[in-house]
Each structure stands twice: as structure tokens, then as C-alpha cells.
Enzyme design. Sequence first.
Site: not given
Length: 856
Positions: A191, A266, A630
Site C-alpha cells: 500500500d 491510505h 480499499s
Amino acid sequence: MGNIDLKNLMLLFWLVLFVPYSLCEEDGSDDSTSAVYIVSLRNAPSSHYYGELTKMGSNGFQVKNGSGGGASSGRTQFHKPRYGNATKTNKRYSSYIAQVHDSLLKKVLKGEKYLKLYSYHYLINGFAVLVTQQQAEKLAESSEVSNVVLDFSVRTATTHTPQFLGLPRGAWSQEGGFDAAGEGVVIGFVDTGIDPTHPSFADNKSEHPYPVPTHFSGVCEVTRDFPSGSCNRKLVGARHFAASAITRGIFNSTQDYASPFDGDGHGTHTAAVAAGNHGIPVIVAGHHFGNASGMAPRSHIAVYKALYKSFGGFAADVVAAIDQAAQDGVDIISLSITPNRRPPGVATFFNPIDMALLSAVKAGIFVVQAAGNTGPSPTSVSSFSPWIFTVGAASHDRTYSNSIFLGNNVTIPGVGLAPGTSVSKLYTLIHAHDALNNDTAVTDDMYVNECQDASKFSKDLVRGNLLMCSYSIRFVLGLSTIKQALGMAKNLSAAGVVFYMDPFVIGYQINPVPMKMPGIIIASTNDSKILMQYYNSSREVDAVTKKVTKFGAVASIHGGLKANYSNAAPKVMYYSARGPDPEDTLPHVADILKPNLLAPGNLIWAAWSSLGTDSVEFQGENFAIMSGTSMAAPHVAGLAALIRQKFPNFSPAAVASALSTTASQHDKNGGLIMAQRSYASADLNLSPATPFDMGSGFLNATGALNPGLVFDSSYDDYMAFLCGINGSAPVVLNYTGQNCWSYNSTVYGPDLNLPSITISTLNQSRVVQRTVQNVGGNETYSVGWSTPYGVSMSVSPTHFSVGGGEMQVLSVLLNATANSSVASFGRIGLFGDQGHVLNIPLSVIVKISSNNNTVS
């Protein structure tokens, strides 16, 4: 992600601006455009030499075959191979492979300039290299090279969800409580990195210390941004991969951080959803929204940063990250990323990322991936392969809603994580264009209604009133922000802010935004018109000066800080990518069910990087509320850790089966799970979800830990499946180094031993077999089914008894009774007398009956 449409717009922006890096040849000839290529060699990767899965038949397990077929032969025992400390035992081999790669490059590209970025050896044998197209062609002609692929780009695709999923009294209690849930299991995240300072990743939040996972051998990369001590017994490894991005000249070390540190937010968010510590207070904009917890709060985290805020990421870096994660010994790989385009070639499965993940599955690693945020269109799923567990996004029952009460007794709903005004008082509404100072006119600044610059407004007019601001497309693009408008309103001493929707913002879903002062976003353009009509009808304007002489509209804001848990849930979110899954470049050919499962993905609270910039509204905060597939994928990664903890010898396919067969097809009120069918007015465009929307259904955390029976598949099964694709033999050889002739028979999509059956074309009739293994005690099962439209079917046997460790073959006979090109769906149910219930979704797309061989 949070602002999903914004992500897609920014992606297009970068694709338009992208210019490949150029490299001059040594001989001084014309410049030739260079690009990154991923080169695979014919020799198998090192992970293929560490042993094979134990085969059934010689292990004493009895196979019960009610139909006399041989479907059980070759099935693998539930054994997740452990190859010891792969990194430590293979440093010498890794160095040798790198030397082989260097030697090949020197031999093929004699005297020419090139730049090798990575040597891959564990999951695939190959390297990433920056070369010209002509040089790539030379490499492809080498007898030692099997495959040359142009690098491609990829993109990124809680406080209450543990309660919504029933973890505290269910799965956690089975594992010894939240303080033990997931212990010893390492989840690898590919990620945008992680913020190691966040309390969600501390190792001192429990009374008993974290153990050191002895099977994990990763390292913690130390940089100025990621200093010594960033890792601990919770965050056990962290690296970053950016070589492919750097060669393109688009890597910004200041913004993107040349370290595992998360400058986006994120990666921190997804890691916390799966494995964040339990009981961490969520405080945003000064408000307390509960306590956060990951799905497996005791599991360990290993970070492999390969995506970045500025540009997303590239396959060469992602493959390097996956390869390293497997070498380090992770148990689970969580990928909240998807390719920006469907991979070209004989079949979608043949791309460097999916093929590296196939080797990871061979090594016993469970791989979970986000389905993508490209729904609700059919065949929009971006995770293709049967060895990857693909997760779609659903809502959960918590919502934050507020409203504005107008002086004409009309109440308008809205969103906003904001306090309300005084309940006993109505405040004057004043529109931004009526609150300008004497030096400003609307004609001077076409964006003045967005309330971004306090110097344009009169503090005397705004003070103590509710300021009305336009939420335009510039907010969607990030050019204007809620945070800036709130800061301006505070400087002008406004009582609160009301954002009304610009009519040009169509089909955009507004997530709640944290506000430190009273505020509301009216997300509906129709409701915004009602507000404006009331405001305009209540004011008086001087005919000569055009100045407002009376502001007659009044209102109060009812706060949105309190969560509401009455929402019907789960629902498939509009953005969640849908099946069917394309087998190859023809999208109508689909024999693998995708997505596999739904998990919570909408409005998820989780940790946020202290320097994260992905969402302007959460900059500087420790938590953020985000939406997207996600967020759904790490929910499953965390639950998979609980399954691995209870069943350490389960193969990846067995873990996938446990998650799938126990999934629910109903919402919390007992109704069918519904799917949103459009971006605009999503909750007004609902219909029952199909397997192409939700796979097997919605995640059942407690049930997955007690599946009763499981469907298993081995690496050899997946290889036989790949070999069954028309024209695939050379590609299989190129990627795996194995010949298809070594497999006695090919396996087609419907014949894989998956906990689902999908048939793209049912030509008259077909028999499909499935093999189940009992992982519980002795039990007797009865079989029931619902039949897809245009099909007759039967399942044999209809009753069977199976002992612990025993296997049973089921035969499913399908006959087309009516020609149809419309997909239809059914289910097979296995009902055990000890309480186990398994659901197997059935999808048939095209039916061709024996009466007429043309499709109507």
C-alpha cells in the site's frame, strides 16, 4: 477511497501528463524512448523448489465418492507450507540469481545503456529493467527469457464494524478475546506505507507483551522519515519500493517520502482496519466518535510501500513488494490496489502481479484484493484470478446525518460530522454573494460563493449568522475545501455554515466531513433548490442599489455528531465493482465468480497518517472516515488472520472457502441484501443483489471460524485451469517454467473446486463436481437447491454422512430448458444436523437448449 470520483479524475490527469523517461544510447544515435519492462526467465523461482503440498490419498483420509468420479484425486491436504526462514536461508541464492540476471543483461545488451531496477527470485524468476523498445525486443529473443511485459500503473482502490460483524461475542471470544485475536499471524500490506507513531500500531497497549513471530524474517528500513525504533513487536517489518517510479522522473521525495512512511493516509487506514489495536479513541475535529479496533487486533503488521500520493504505483514496484513479503514469511497479503487497465494477452490472469500472487498462494499465503471502485457497471471487477480472494464494498448500519430546520417549518436532511446550533434559537441565513464587502462584487470573483477567502466578505454581515456557501465541482476536484470555508466562517464569527449543492454536481456522493463549528452539507440538488427558494422569497432587495435590505430567512442546524444505527444494511455500494469476471479479452466469457465476498467498505473510521494528504478534510487528524473497496479488503484480511490462528494448516483455498460458504445473503433485518444500481440517488435505485454484485454474500465473521465443510484447491489445480485456456500453454511455460503437458487433464473454470459454480455458456447439459472435506466432527448433511431460470438441475447425493477429516464428492447436473442470454442465478445449500449451513452460489449466463441451438 474517500472521494472516489476525485481519485478517478486525478488518475486521468496523471495519465495525460505522463511522459516516459528518455535514455540516450551510448553510440550517440537518436534518443530512443525508454520504459520499464518486467522480464521473466524460463527457470522457476526459488519458492517452487522448497517442497510441494502433500497429496491426498496416502494420508489416510477416506474419500467418499457418491458418483463414482475421480474428482477427489489430486486434492491437497490442508497444509500451509512453511519453508523456514526464507530470507536468511536464501541470501546466497538471491545474490546468485541477481548475478545471473546481470550476466544476461550484459550478454544481450552488449555495450548499451540500461538500468536494472529489481531482481525477482522468490515468486517469479526475473527482473525489472529500464530499456528502449528495441532493447526489450532483444531480451525477448533471448533463449533464456520467457516473457517481457511493459510495466503498467496501478491505483489504490473501525470504530463500529467489529460490533456490526459480531466480533466481541463471536469470533473474538472463540480466539480468547480481542487481546488474543490474530496473535502470531503476520499480515503484509502492499500500500502507501504506514505512520509508525500512531497508537493503533503500538506494542504496549496490552498487559501481556506481543510475542515475536518466529516465522517472520522481515526488516525495518531506517530512514530520516522512518527512524530507528519505528518498528516494534506489532509493526514487525517495513520497506518501500519506488525504483520504477523514480526512473520516470515523477517521484517527489519530499511529498512521497523515500521510506515506508505514509504521506498519503491510505496505507495507514487499511492496516488499521485489518490489524489496528483495540480500544483506541477516535477523536477528530475535537469530537469523540468512539474507540477503534482492527478485525484482528493482536495480529502483526508488515508494510511494503509501493504506492504513492502523487502518482499511484507501478507493477514493477508492486511485484518487488509482493516478492519480498513472501520471502519475509507473511501469512496474508492484503492488496487494496487494482490495475488501471485490464491486462492484455491470452487471458487476464497472465500478468506479472497475478502470477506472482499464484506463487505466493503456492507458498501458503492467503491473498485478498479489493474488487475496485468502478461499479456499478457489469464486468467492471479489477481482480480476476481464482487464487485471489476478491472483496466488494457494502454499507454497514451506522450513519451520521444532520438536518437544517427552516423558518417555514421545512426540514432538509444533510451530512456533516458537525455540532448543531442552539436548539431553541433560529439564526438568520445569509448567502455568500449577499455578504460581500464594499470592495468585492460577484463579477470580480466567479468563485466567491465557495467561501474560500475571508477578505472578500463583511464581518459585520456574517457575524452571528448562518453563512450559505456553494458546494461546486471545485470541491470534488480539491480546488476548494470544506476546511478552508470553515476557517473563513470562523474568522468572520459566523454561527455556522450551510453548504448547498451546485446543480452541476450530479451523481456525486458526499461523505460526512468533520467540522469544528455547526455546519451541514445538503447533498441533494433538489433539496438545495428548496433552500434557495425559501431564502430568495424571504429577503428584500433595494431596487436601486440592489443591496439586501432585509434577510428574512432563518434556520437552525440539528447536529450530526451522534451515530444512528437504524440503517438497513448491508447494501452493495454503487461504486463496488461487479462481475462477471472475464476469462480473457472477451468480456462475455466468465467462468469464475467475482467478487468473492462483500465486507464493510463505506464510511469506515480508522487510523490516519499524521502527515497524510489524501483527504484535505482530515489533514492533521489521527483518524479518518473513508469509503471504497480499499476499506473492504482489509476487513477480510483481518478475519482471515483469525481463521489462520484457529486453523494454522488451512490452505489459502480452505480459508477462502470458510469465508465464502458461511456468508450471509440477508441484511440485519432479515431482508435480501440490496445493491445500489446508480451513482445518482443511489438508495432510490436498489434491487436484490446477485452473485455478480456480492459473490457468496456478506462476511460472517463468527460463522467463518466454524465452517463445517470446506472446498479446497491446490496450486496444481490452478495450473491445470490455466493450461485449459485456449492458446495458454506457451504463456504458462513463460511465467511458471512448467509445461502444460505435465498435467494429465485440463480443468475449466466451472470445474475448479471453488465454493461457487459459474457457467458462461450452458450448451444443453453439463455435470459439475465439487469435493468437500469435513473439518469438524461427524455430521450428516442434506442438500437443497434453487434453480436458475431456464435451467433444470439435480444434485447427487441428496443426503450424506461424513466423518471428521473425510471427503465427499457432489455431482451437479445442469440442463438448459430455455434459450436465454440473460444471466440467472440459483444456490445450493448444504444443511448439517450439527448446525452447519453452507451456501454455494450458482450463476449461468447463456443457456442453449437442445431444442434450438441458437441463442434467443
